[in-house]
Design an enzyme around this catalytic site. Structure first.
Site, PDB file in Angstrom:
ATOM      1  N   GLU A 127      52.041  36.890  74.613  1.00 15.17           N
ATOM      2  CA  GLU A 127      52.474  37.569  73.383  1.00 15.17           C
ATOM      3  C   GLU A 127      52.074  39.035  73.351  1.00 15.17           C
ATOM      4  O   GLU A 127      52.816  39.890  72.857  1.00 15.17           O
ATOM      5  CB  GLU A 127      51.899  36.847  72.158  1.00 15.17           C
ATOM      6  CG  GLU A 127      52.458  37.339  70.838  1.00 15.17           C
ATOM      7  CD  GLU A 127      53.947  37.056  70.688  1.00 15.17           C
ATOM      8  OE1 GLU A 127      54.727  38.028  70.675  1.00 15.17           O
ATOM      9  OE2 GLU A 127      54.330  35.871  70.592  1.00 15.17           O
ATOM     10  N   ILE A 134      52.993  42.829  67.277  1.00 15.86           N
ATOM     11  CA  ILE A 134      54.215  42.253  66.719  1.00 15.86           C
ATOM     12  C   ILE A 134      54.482  40.899  67.377  1.00 15.86           C
ATOM     13  O   ILE A 134      54.592  40.813  68.600  1.00 15.86           O
ATOM     14  CB  ILE A 134      55.427  43.167  66.973  1.00 15.86           C
ATOM     15  CG1 ILE A 134      55.187  44.560  66.393  1.00 15.86           C
ATOM     16  CG2 ILE A 134      56.692  42.561  66.384  1.00 15.86           C
ATOM     17  CD1 ILE A 134      56.265  45.558  66.766  1.00 15.86           C
ATOM     18  N   GLU A 188      47.728  58.192  77.856  1.00 20.33           N
ATOM     19  CA  GLU A 188      46.740  58.245  78.930  1.00 20.33           C
ATOM     20  C   GLU A 188      46.680  59.653  79.520  1.00 20.33           C
ATOM     21  O   GLU A 188      47.573  60.475  79.317  1.00 20.33           O
ATOM     22  CB  GLU A 188      47.117  57.252  80.034  1.00 20.33           C
ATOM     23  CG  GLU A 188      47.244  55.813  79.586  1.00 20.33           C
ATOM     24  CD  GLU A 188      45.910  55.184  79.238  1.00 20.33           C
ATOM     25  OE1 GLU A 188      44.865  55.711  79.681  1.00 20.33           O
ATOM     26  OE2 GLU A 188      45.909  54.164  78.530  1.00 20.33           O
ATOM     27  N   ASP A 199      57.130  51.765  81.241  1.00 17.76           N
ATOM     28  CA  ASP A 199      56.481  50.791  80.361  1.00 17.76           C
ATOM     29  C   ASP A 199      57.523  50.056  79.523  1.00 17.76           C
ATOM     30  O   ASP A 199      57.509  48.815  79.424  1.00 17.76           O
ATOM     31  CB  ASP A 199      55.466  51.499  79.458  1.00 17.76           C
ATOM     32  CG  ASP A 199      54.830  50.571  78.442  1.00 17.76           C
ATOM     33  OD1 ASP A 199      53.858  49.897  78.784  1.00 17.76           O
ATOM     34  OD2 ASP A 199      55.318  50.525  77.286  1.00 17.76           O
ATOM     35  N   LYS A 203      58.884  45.938  79.534  1.00 20.82           N
ATOM     36  CA  LYS A 203      58.950  45.094  78.340  1.00 20.82           C
ATOM     37  C   LYS A 203      60.352  44.545  78.101  1.00 20.82           C
ATOM     38  O   LYS A 203      60.516  43.375  77.746  1.00 20.82           O
ATOM     39  CB  LYS A 203      58.456  45.888  77.125  1.00 20.82           C
ATOM     40  CG  LYS A 203      56.978  46.244  77.202  1.00 20.82           C
ATOM     41  CD  LYS A 203      56.579  47.213  76.103  1.00 20.82           C
ATOM     42  CE  LYS A 203      55.115  47.593  76.207  1.00 20.82           C
ATOM     43  NZ  LYS A 203      54.724  48.632  75.206  1.00 20.82           N
ATOM     44  N   GLY A 308      47.295  49.638  70.937  1.00 14.59           N
ATOM     45  CA  GLY A 308      45.950  49.845  70.406  1.00 14.59           C
ATOM     46  C   GLY A 308      45.109  48.594  70.496  1.00 14.59           C
ATOM     47  O   GLY A 308      45.614  47.475  70.649  1.00 14.59           O
TER      48      GLY A 308
END
Length: 438
Positions: A127, A134, A188, A199, A203, A308
């Site tokens: 998850e 989310i 970063e 990234d 996803k 985060g």
């Protein structure tokens, strides 16, 4: 009741968040109190961290966690592809369930990991790999399982959304906002994975497998980041009633295959013009939002903090509790929670060729400020059977003009042919920018 032993691979930002939740179970879900942090693998034993855990449970040898009989669930939050992938597989083969936030590994090796989990009779949950806090993975696998999903799209990288939000609302240039994002910890020191789009591509590869029932080749996803985006395009988009967001999109091709054929998916990541009345237009800062469209559900949106320590750790612990709860009800582990595929996981899927993707487009041209140039551009589009929604000239100066074209939804192969002809017009200096448009 015997506590569930947790082994943690990595104690960075997310790892510390997970450790804090497990070590402070007061006022949380009752099952959190049944978790025990048995061992944590770190690179540096002496590094100062914002978490209170005994030094005695720290180790620099991750295989100690894999082989520890008191650990039932291994949590991988170390990042990177290797050694993370190998450690996940070792944990599975050792009979341990796994929770991971590692989208890079799952996007590239999810099918392999899924097969290993099925063979070992353990659970692998992911998850936290998409969307931070989310909940999107489990809804796609379960709550929306009765739907025919047609499209998944959204803002799934908080760093780029923060940068684009500030560029749009404050008029700050890209380099300055990126520097601020790095100071605030949103980006970063090497921001390439975020700003170049990889990234988000990781996803959307995962979400595509879940939504459409089959793994796709991550390497085939056309990907454009925001690192080459110019401030002038943000300004022009605003004047035309749009904002710019880095969107990841995956949708079924218009031609549906037979059961024996592979399902073509139009999948891409790129900066995209979003109309002001679109639900995604109001998603700002480091927030993420994912739109799922299907039949009969219609359209639903999942919104919240996408990155985060807190949000991601929350998703990791939710997966741990899922596994702990199921294991407590089923000693023989007859269930398996597949990390990549939904219940429709029989289907073969593939990424459609870039030229076959159909979408609206924004194109900015630099041309001579001379009579007839817009007409000639329009004629070429017409010959290629490309319908134009709008064509506008901006900022004519020094005998040059900025011409912005927004097309209707068209095949990208047609567009590439038209742009080649337009580039050969003597009045056209160059194609300065090209993006998607909703």
């Amino acid at each position: 009741m015997k506590k569930v032993g947790i082994g943690l691979l990595g104690l960075g930002t997310v790892g510390q968040g997970v450790a804090n939740i497990i070590s402070q179970p007061k006022d949380r879900h009752p099952l959190v109190g049944e978790l025990e942090l048995v061992s944590v693998a770190v690179r540096n034993l002496k590094k100062k961290r914002d978490v209170s855990i005994p030094d005695s449970i720290l180790t620099t040898n991750p295989t100690e966690i894999i082989n520890n009989p008191n650990i039932q669930i291994v949590v991988e939050v170390m990042g990177g592809i290797e050694p993370a992938r190998s450690l996940i597989i070792q944990a599975i083969r050792a009979g341990k369930s796994v929770v991971t936030a590692n989208k890079a590994v799952i996007a590239r090796h999810g099918e392999e990991i899924s097969n290993e989990a099925k063979a070992a009779g353990v659970y692998v949950l992911i998850e936290a790999a998409v969307g931070g806090g989310i909940p999107i993975i489990e809804p796609l696998k379960q709550s929306l399982g009765g739907n025919q999903i047609t499209k998944v799209s959204g803002i799934i990288n908080g760093t780029t959304n923060y940068i684009l939000s500030r560029m749009d609302k404050e008029g700050v240039n890209y380099a300055e906002v990126l520097k601020d994002a790095q100071i605030l910890g949103y980006a970063e020191s090497d921001p390439a994975a975020d700003v170049e789009g990889s990234d988000a591509a990781d996803k959307i590869a995962i979400l595509s497998g879940l939504a459409f029932g089959g793994a796709i080749n991550r390497a085939n996803i056309p990907t454009t980041g925001i690192n080459l985006l110019e401030d002038i395009d943000v300004n022009y988009a605003r004047k035309l009633g749009y904002g710019i967001k880095l969107l990841a999109i995956s949708e079924k091709g218009e031609t549906q295959p037979t059961s024996e054929d592979s399902q073509p998916l139009s999948v891409w990541v790129e900066p995209t013009l979003v109309p002001e009345d679109n639900p995604l237009a109001g998603v700002n800062g480091v927030n993420n939002a994912i739109l799922v469209e299907g039949n009969p559900i219609g359209q639903v949106m999942f919104f919240g903090p996408g990155a985060g320590s807190g949000p991601t750790a929350s998703a990791v612990v939710a997966d741990i509790l899922n596994i702990a709860g199921i294991q407590s009800m089923s000693e023989d582990k007859i269930f398996n929670l597949d990390p990549l595929l939904s219940a429709k996981g029989w289907r073969s899927c593939h990424v459609a060729e870039k030229e076959q993707i159909t979408k609206k487009n924004y194109i900015r041209l630099i041309a001579e400020d001379s009579p007839g140039v817009i007409g000639e551009i329009g004629t070429i589009f017409g010959k290629k059977k490309i319908s134009i929604e709008s064509i506008v000239q901006f900022d004519a100066k020094d005998k040059k003009a900025e011409i912005v074209v927004i097309t209707h939804k068209i095949n990208q192969g047609q567009l590439e042919e038209a742009l080649l002809d337009i580039e050969n017009l003597p009045q056209v200096k160059r194609i300065a920018s090209q993006m998607g448009c909703l």
